[in-house]
Write a protein that holds these residues in place. Structure first.
Motif, PDB file in Angstrom:
ATOM      1  N   LYS A 602      56.975  53.609  38.254  1.00 54.52           N
ATOM      2  CA  LYS A 602      57.261  52.536  37.310  1.00 54.52           C
ATOM      3  C   LYS A 602      57.784  51.310  38.057  1.00 54.52           C
ATOM      4  CE  LYS A 602      59.886  51.425  33.154  1.00 54.52           C
ATOM      5  NZ  LYS A 602      58.712  50.968  32.429  1.00 54.52           N
ATOM      6  N   LEU A 603      57.210  50.157  37.723  1.00 52.36           N
ATOM      7  CA  LEU A 603      57.655  48.881  38.285  1.00 52.36           C
ATOM      8  C   LEU A 603      58.399  48.120  37.197  1.00 52.36           C
ATOM      9  CD1 LEU A 603      54.461  47.765  40.247  1.00 52.36           C
ATOM     10  CD2 LEU A 603      56.469  48.954  41.130  1.00 52.36           C
ATOM     11  N   SER A 604      59.528  47.536  37.553  1.00 52.20           N
ATOM     12  CA  SER A 604      60.326  46.807  36.555  1.00 52.20           C
ATOM     13  C   SER A 604      59.727  45.431  36.296  1.00 52.20           C
ATOM     14  CB  SER A 604      61.775  46.660  37.055  1.00 52.20           C
ATOM     15  OG  SER A 604      61.801  45.924  38.271  1.00 52.20           O
ATOM     16  N   GLY A 605      59.841  45.026  35.026  1.00 51.71           N
ATOM     17  CA  GLY A 605      59.437  43.660  34.658  1.00 51.71           C
ATOM     18  C   GLY A 605      57.961  43.480  34.399  1.00 51.71           C
ATOM     19  N   ILE A 606      57.135  44.539  34.378  1.00 52.64           N
ATOM     20  CA  ILE A 606      55.704  44.381  34.145  1.00 52.64           C
ATOM     21  C   ILE A 606      55.365  44.788  32.727  1.00 52.64           C
ATOM     22  CG2 ILE A 606      55.194  44.843  36.575  1.00 52.64           C
ATOM     23  CD1 ILE A 606      54.128  47.577  35.651  1.00 52.64           C
ATOM     24  N   ASN A 607      54.139  44.472  32.285  1.00 55.21           N
ATOM     25  CA  ASN A 607      53.696  44.792  30.927  1.00 55.21           C
ATOM     26  C   ASN A 607      52.748  45.984  30.885  1.00 55.21           C
ATOM     27  OD1 ASN A 607      53.820  41.436  30.828  1.00 55.21           O
ATOM     28  ND2 ASN A 607      54.918  42.528  29.235  1.00 55.21           N
ATOM     29  N   GLY A 608      52.119  46.337  31.999  1.00 49.47           N
ATOM     30  CA  GLY A 608      51.203  47.461  31.973  1.00 49.47           C
ATOM     31  C   GLY A 608      50.454  47.597  33.279  1.00 49.47           C
ATOM     32  N   TYR A 609      49.464  48.561  33.220  1.00 58.47           N
ATOM     33  CA  TYR A 609      48.689  48.867  34.421  1.00 58.47           C
ATOM     34  C   TYR A 609      47.205  48.891  34.063  1.00 58.47           C
ATOM     35  CZ  TYR A 609      53.291  50.545  35.905  1.00 58.47           C
ATOM     36  OH  TYR A 609      54.611  50.627  36.179  1.00 58.47           O
ATOM     37  N   GLN A 610      46.383  48.627  35.078  1.00 57.63           N
ATOM     38  CA  GLN A 610      44.936  48.769  34.944  1.00 57.63           C
ATOM     39  C   GLN A 610      44.467  49.791  35.963  1.00 57.63           C
ATOM     40  OE1 GLN A 610      42.750  45.146  35.304  1.00 57.63           O
ATOM     41  NE2 GLN A 610      42.881  44.698  33.119  1.00 57.63           N
ATOM     42  N   ILE A 611      43.594  50.703  35.521  1.00 57.58           N
ATOM     43  CA  ILE A 611      43.025  51.725  36.399  1.00 57.58           C
ATOM     44  C   ILE A 611      41.525  51.498  36.420  1.00 57.58           C
ATOM     45  CG2 ILE A 611      42.729  54.190  36.791  1.00 57.58           C
ATOM     46  CD1 ILE A 611      45.237  54.588  34.991  1.00 57.58           C
ATOM     47  N   ARG A 612      40.943  51.373  37.602  1.00 58.70           N
ATOM     48  CA  ARG A 612      39.489  51.280  37.675  1.00 58.70           C
ATOM     49  C   ARG A 612      38.969  52.430  38.539  1.00 58.70           C
ATOM     50  NH1 ARG A 612      37.663  46.083  41.397  1.00 58.70           N
ATOM     51  NH2 ARG A 612      38.684  46.686  43.354  1.00 58.70           N
ATOM     52  N   TYR A 613      37.773  52.922  38.165  1.00 57.09           N
ATOM     53  CA  TYR A 613      37.210  54.060  38.872  1.00 57.09           C
ATOM     54  C   TYR A 613      35.710  53.881  38.965  1.00 57.09           C
ATOM     55  CZ  TYR A 613      36.266  55.583  34.060  1.00 57.09           C
ATOM     56  OH  TYR A 613      35.849  55.643  32.766  1.00 57.09           O
ATOM     57  N   SER A 614      35.140  54.473  39.981  1.00 61.85           N
ATOM     58  CA  SER A 614      33.702  54.344  40.235  1.00 61.85           C
ATOM     59  C   SER A 614      33.257  55.531  41.061  1.00 61.85           C
ATOM     60  CB  SER A 614      33.406  53.044  40.970  1.00 61.85           C
ATOM     61  OG  SER A 614      32.049  52.980  41.332  1.00 61.85           O
ATOM     62  N   VAL A 615      31.994  55.844  41.015  1.00 61.28           N
ATOM     63  CA  VAL A 615      31.430  56.916  41.838  1.00 61.28           C
ATOM     64  C   VAL A 615      31.090  56.389  43.221  1.00 61.28           C
ATOM     65  CG1 VAL A 615      30.572  58.211  39.857  1.00 61.28           C
ATOM     66  CG2 VAL A 615      29.131  56.456  40.936  1.00 61.28           C
ATOM     67  N   LYS A 616      31.277  55.067  43.432  1.00 60.18           N
ATOM     68  CA  LYS A 616      30.983  54.470  44.734  1.00 60.18           C
ATOM     69  C   LYS A 616      32.285  53.996  45.354  1.00 60.18           C
ATOM     70  CE  LYS A 616      26.311  53.037  43.564  1.00 60.18           C
ATOM     71  NZ  LYS A 616      25.352  51.903  43.506  1.00 60.18           N
ATOM     72  N   LYS A 617      32.375  54.162  46.669  1.00 60.06           N
ATOM     73  CA  LYS A 617      33.606  53.820  47.368  1.00 60.06           C
ATOM     74  C   LYS A 617      33.861  52.305  47.345  1.00 60.06           C
ATOM     75  CE  LYS A 617      36.106  54.796  51.648  1.00 60.06           C
ATOM     76  NZ  LYS A 617      36.048  55.440  52.971  1.00 60.06           N
ATOM     77  N   ASN A 618      32.781  51.506  47.331  1.00 59.71           N
ATOM     78  CA  ASN A 618      32.963  50.044  47.288  1.00 59.71           C
ATOM     79  C   ASN A 618      33.273  49.538  45.885  1.00 59.71           C
ATOM     80  OD1 ASN A 618      30.533  50.341  46.019  1.00 59.71           O
ATOM     81  ND2 ASN A 618      29.329  49.225  47.524  1.00 59.71           N
ATOM     82  N   MET A 619      33.465  50.454  44.952  1.00 58.79           N
ATOM     83  CA  MET A 619      33.883  50.186  43.565  1.00 58.79           C
ATOM     84  C   MET A 619      32.856  49.377  42.764  1.00 58.79           C
ATOM     85  SD  MET A 619      36.594  51.898  43.670  1.00 58.79           S
ATOM     86  CE  MET A 619      37.266  51.636  42.032  1.00 58.79           C
ATOM     87  N   LYS A 620      31.598  49.408  43.211  1.00 59.35           N
ATOM     88  CA  LYS A 620      30.573  48.740  42.418  1.00 59.35           C
ATOM     89  C   LYS A 620      30.336  49.499  41.126  1.00 59.35           C
ATOM     90  CE  LYS A 620      27.927  46.294  45.939  1.00 59.35           C
ATOM     91  NZ  LYS A 620      26.592  46.109  46.541  1.00 59.35           N
ATOM     92  N   LYS A 621      30.045  48.779  40.081  1.00 58.15           N
ATOM     93  CA  LYS A 621      29.806  49.326  38.742  1.00 58.15           C
ATOM     94  C   LYS A 621      30.994  50.172  38.277  1.00 58.15           C
ATOM     95  CE  LYS A 621      24.771  49.358  39.164  1.00 58.15           C
ATOM     96  NZ  LYS A 621      23.540  50.185  39.060  1.00 58.15           N
ATOM     97  N   SER A 622      32.194  49.700  38.632  1.00 57.47           N
ATOM     98  CA  SER A 622      33.391  50.433  38.236  1.00 57.47           C
ATOM     99  C   SER A 622      33.705  50.192  36.761  1.00 57.47           C
ATOM    100  CB  SER A 622      34.577  50.000  39.095  1.00 57.47           C
ATOM    101  OG  SER A 622      34.859  48.631  38.878  1.00 57.47           O
ATOM    102  N   LYS A 623      34.487  51.123  36.187  1.00 54.67           N
ATOM    103  CA  LYS A 623      34.959  51.005  34.818  1.00 54.67           C
ATOM    104  C   LYS A 623      36.475  50.866  34.847  1.00 54.67           C
ATOM    105  CE  LYS A 623      31.198  53.633  32.723  1.00 54.67           C
ATOM    106  NZ  LYS A 623      30.833  54.794  31.861  1.00 54.67           N
ATOM    107  N   THR A 624      37.029  50.186  33.862  1.00 52.28           N
ATOM    108  CA  THR A 624      38.458  49.872  33.859  1.00 52.28           C
ATOM    109  C   THR A 624      39.087  50.313  32.548  1.00 52.28           C
ATOM    110  OG1 THR A 624      38.043  47.964  35.252  1.00 52.28           O
ATOM    111  CG2 THR A 624      40.152  48.039  34.151  1.00 52.28           C
TER     112      THR A 624
END
Length: 672
Positions: A602-624
């Motif tokens: 947990k980080l203080s003072g933030i509103n939220g987090y984003q997680i992105r994932y992909s089947v490719k290491k270069n994160m192309k066509k990732s979903k968030t």
């Protein structure tokens, strides 16, 4: 009657639903929609459409089935239909015509009497023919073959001359591709015949086509044939051959039809005349008679054409063998008249051998021979002048010579009126004297005129004068005559002045960049003082920067820039820039069944987090996915599949999201 009407309504509706109302060879789209002409608001619609085609078993006009009628009825119109005063209308949507099929207009059919109308109120009754839309092709621009000379539909001039007498028009339908051809004979006439203007012959070809698709019924052809024969019968203003001594002038002729001037056809005007010969002194080579002393006489020739005169002659050649010559007509020049050297002539033949020349007049010559004729008498300042005699002819000339001496001035006691000194209280006036013989006034000799003037004091001096100051009164002073000592004018008092005698001043308060200064002046006479405001000095601006950093996980940097005066510390041009930097979170992953769970600290003072994932290491066509929690399970993934995951935090600042950097890429394989 009511039972009969219900029966008719049932038959009519059935007929409409089955397509029996349709015209032969027409396609209908019929809305099951009733419209009562008495109460349009009571229309019934079930929202269905029925399409009927002419290929189905639709009764023709000759069928025994009638629309909206009862064949067993013994009442109604002559044609067997029921007289209808309250139409119940059905709307029939029309179809457009095609190249080969007729169309039909949108209309209304009465469910009772079967009559056709164009309006929903049943007022504009029409026949079956009036609702038909005739079939029609949409033709392309036609081409026309005028016996080998072909043009398009918008051309009006043929490229070549036809070699036959027929024109064939062709076009095709844009919609169905059908070809239309028509061949007709054409007529020929001449629009413009060749004439002396050299305009070519223009022919026109025209025909009429039966089919309305062909409208180009007239074209022209420029043959290029010209007629170069002009009617050269009138005189132009251009001269072909100028007049000579014996021949009239020749003029170029012009065409009486077009005013073109010929380049070779000429004629002479009846009223003109030749120029005639011009015999002056131009000798020919034809000798008239042999002369004497070596000279010969020849006939003269025309100055223009060289024709030889048969009467007029001229003497040619110099007399070189004259034996005796004499000079005649000589005359000596005098002081006032010119002379002449004389002409040399042959004493034998009288021929002029040499013409004499004029001798200029010698003019008078004078030295010191003085005549007794006076030119100007002697004056006080100049001697007398006498005219001189000519040394040659003793005539009195215009030349003069001064003789003797000037008479000189005679200054005695003649008053010139020029004042040297005015009369004063002690002496009379003194005037310069004038010459007794001329207007010259002496520069040194004077005489006293009149007596003394007691009121004219010559030398006035000022005594007892005193200058007024800002403290004491002054006095203008008394005027005394220095010659006689008399008081001429008594002085007056001068009031105290308001004009102080200020010193250079002293700064009693120094000016700064925020406050004005003060300078004090003191009168050296009365000690009075006055103050003067000294303007503020200019600020001494210097740029300043202040940076403030706050926060741990969300670092806010506030940067202020401004100018500050180094003297009074005033500030201007203040600008504040805020920037937010969010700490990059770390992530741990845990595999699940067709899922994984991403967890971060947990980080203080933030509103939220984003997680992105992909089947490719270069994160192309990732979903968030976005979450406000530190742990998030991502589901509905592929089992036994490796996924690459990153996380970043965000904070909303002024309505916009500010993100941290993405965490390092980590991978995890989902479970089966």
């Amino acid at each position: 009657m009511r039972k009969k009407f219900k029966k008719m309504l049932g038959l009519s509706l059935s007929a409409l639903m089955m397509g029996t109302v349709a015209l032969p060879s027409a396609t209908y789209i019929v809305h099951a929609e009733s419209i009562s002409t008495k109460n349009p608001g009571s229309a019934i619609s079930n929202g269905n459409e029925i399409s009927t085609d002419s290929s189905t078993d639709v009764p023709s006009k000759d069928s025994n089935t009638n629309v909206g009628t009862d064949s067993g009825s013994d009442s109604g119109n002559e044609d067997g239909s029921e007289e209808c005063t309250n139409h119940v209308l059905k709307k029939v949507y029309g179809t457009p015509a095609s190249c080969t099929e007729e169309g039909i207009k949108t209309h209304y059919v009465c469910d009772v009497c079967g009559k056709l109308f164009l309006d929903e109120n049943g007022e504009n009754e029409v026949s079956e023919e009036e609702i038909k839309i005739p079939e029609a092709h949409e033709w392309n621009t036609p081409t026309y073959d005028w016996s080998g000379a072909e043009v398009t539909g918008d051309s009006t001039e043929l490229p070549s001359e036809p070699d036959g007498h027929t024109v064939t028009a062709k076009t095709t339908c844009k919609l169905c591709g059908e070809e239309l051809t028509e061949t007709e004979e054409f007529s020929t006439d001449t629009v413009h015949t060749a004439d002396c203007t050299k305009d070519p012959v223009v022919k026109r070809y025209a025909t009429d086509f039966v089919n309305s698709a062909f409208t180009n019924n007239s074209v022209t052809y420029n043959t290029g044939e010209t007629n170069e024969e002009h009617n050269f019968t009138e005189f132009s203003d251009q001269i072909a051959t100028p007049a000579t001594c014996t021949e009239k002038a020749q003029y170029y002729l012009k065409c009486s039809d077009c005013d073109v001037i010929s380049t070779n056809e000429t004629d002479e005007k009846e009223e003109d005349e030749p120029l005639g010969h011009s015999f002056t002194d131009k000798p020919s080579n034809v000798q008239a008679a042999a002369g004497t002393c070596g000279s010969n006489t020849y006939y003269v020739q025309c100055d223009r054409c060289g024709a030889v005169s048969d009467t007029k002659t001229v003497v040619v050649g110099e007399a070189t063998n004259h034996l005796n010559t004499v000079v005649i007509n000589q005359k000596d020049a005098t002081c006032t008249k010119p002379g002449y050297t004389g002409d040399t002539v042959c004493d034998q033949c009288g021929a002029l051998i040499k013409k004499g020349e004029e001798i200029p007049a010698t003019g008078h010559k004078t030295s010191n021979k003085v005549s007794d004729k006076i030119a100007k008498k002697a004056t006080c300042t100049t001697p007398a002048k006498y005219y001189l005699l000519c040394d040659t002819c003793n005539e009195v000339t215009e030349d003069t010579k001064e003789v003797g001496k000037p008479n000189g001035h005679s200054f005695t006691n003649k008053d010139s009126g020029k004042v040297k000194d005015e009369a004063t209280c002690t002496s009379p006036a003194i005037h310069y004297v004038q010459c007794d013989n001329c207007d010259e006034i002496s520069t040194d000799k004077t005489i006293e005129i009149g007596s003394t003037d007691a009121e004219n004091h010559g030398n006035i001096v000022l005594k007892n004068d005193k200058k007024a100051t800002c403290k004491d009164e002054g006095y203008t002073g008394d005027e005394y005559c220095e010659d006689c000592g008399k008081l001429v004018k008594t002085g007056t008092k001068i009031p105290v002045t308001n004009e102080h005698t200020w010193d250079a001043g002293k700064i009693t308060k120094a000016a700064t960049c925020t406050q004005a200064g003060e300078k004090t002046y003191t009168c050296s006479v009365c000690g009075a003082t006055k103050k003067e405001i000294i303007k503020k000095t200019e600020h001494k601006w210097a740029p300043r920067t202040e940076t403030k950093v706050s926060g741990k996980d969300v670092v806010t940097t506030t940067k202020k820039t401004y100018d500050q005066c180094s003297v009074c510390k005033s500030v201007r041009n203040m600008k504040t820039v805020n920037s937010v930097r969010i700490k990059t979170p770390s992530v741990t992953l845990k595999a699940g069944k067709k899922s994984f769970t991403a967890k971060t600290k947990k980080l203080s003072g933030i509103n939220g987090y984003q997680i992105r994932y992909s089947v490719k290491k270069n994160m192309k066509k990732s979903k968030t996915v976005t979450t406000k929690k530190t742990s998030k399970t991502v589901k509905k993934l592929i089992s036994k599949k490796k996924y690459y995951v990153q996380v970043r935090a965000y904070k909303t600042v002024n309505g916009k999201k500010v993100f941290s950097s993405w965490s390092k890429v980590k991978n995890i394989t989902t479970k089966k």
